[in-house]
Design a protein around this motif. Structure first.
Motif: not given
Length: 263
Positions: A47-55, A64-65, A163-174
């Motif tokens: 399971l991975v965290d894409l850039r801008g998310y999680g860790e 980008t994809t 709430a989880a989405s806001l906590e685990r993502s960066d707004a600019k990256a999102f």
């Protein structure tokens, strides 16, 4: 300099290696509900965290994809995975399809869970504003989740997802990710791919419906399959986890039956 490594966690020690890629609203915890019941003997799931998310919330990038597909190949090299399958949810489904162009010889199978088509999802008018402003407006994220799950999910679940989405993502990256998954059309690069490709659609999802899959995924990939989950909307991992596991793992196991062998 060392190249970027996607933050990840591996579950299972099976010979069939599988990446699980999250969607626009979540990090790798999107798969939390299915984790306890995965077949860890047959499969190894990363399971991975894409850039801008999680860790990787603060990781730089183009978001980008195409970049994400390159990151997955890099991680596969580090893990020693010569061949692997990919499961991708929504935006992650577009990432999985990018790999059809980037590294088709390394793919065993791909499975998209409510996958964004390789042609993107052009947005206009009020819909474009709703999605663009979701980067900084919690109510927009809630409205999108509510809409794409049929409008009947508990309020507490919707609030928890937001709430989880806001906590685990960066707004600019999102916001940057939106331009890629919605705006990029790379279908010409992947049409005709012989990699077996499963699309899983939720019957309650009006956005990425079975009909959308028939017009895109099913018409592009000669070895495509379509499964519809009657009780699911856009978030089958949460809505119908056991049905999703059965559907996806049966598809992945078929590779072993057809001589896929260990990776």
């Amino acid at each position: 300099m060392t190249s970027f490594v996607l933050p990840h966690e591996v579950h299972g020690d099976g010979p069939h290696k599988v990446f699980a890629v999250h969607g626009w609203f979540a990090d790798r915890s999107a798969y939390a509900a299915v984790l306890p019941d995965l077949d860890r003997t047959r499969f190894s799931y990363a399971l991975v965290d894409l850039r801008g998310y999680g860790e990787a919330r603060d990781a730089p990038g183009s978001f980008t994809t195409a970049e994400a597909a390159g990151d997955l190949v890099e991680l596969a090299d580090r893990l020693g995975w010569e061949r692997f399958s990919v499961i991708g949810h929504s935006m992650g489904g577009a990432v999985a399809q990018r790999l059809l162009a980037v590294a088709p010889h390394r793919l065993r199978r791909i499975a998209g869970v409510s996958p964004v088509p390789a042609s993107g999802m052009p947005l206009a008018g009020e819909q474009a504003v709703l999605f663009a402003d979701a980067a900084h407006r919690a109510e927009n994220r809630r409205a999108i989740i509510d809409l794409t799950t049929g409008g009947g999910r508990p309020a507490a679940w919707l609030d928890r997802m937001v709430a989880a989405s806001l906590e685990r993502s960066d707004a600019k990256a999102f916001r940057a990710w939106l331009d890629s998954w919605a705006g990029d059309d790379f279908s010409a690069d992947v049409t005709g791919s012989e990699v077996p490709a499963l699309a899983v659609a939720g019957a309650l999802d009006p956005a990425l419906s079975a009909e959308v899959m028939r017009l895109t995924w099913m018409s592009w990939y000669p070895r495509a399959q379509l499964a519809v989950l009657p009780g699911a909307g856009h978030y089958a991992m949460d809505e119908t986890p056991l049905d999703l596991i059965r559907t996806v793992e049966d598809f992945l196991r078929a590779d072993d039956a057809h001589g896929g062998g260990p990776a």
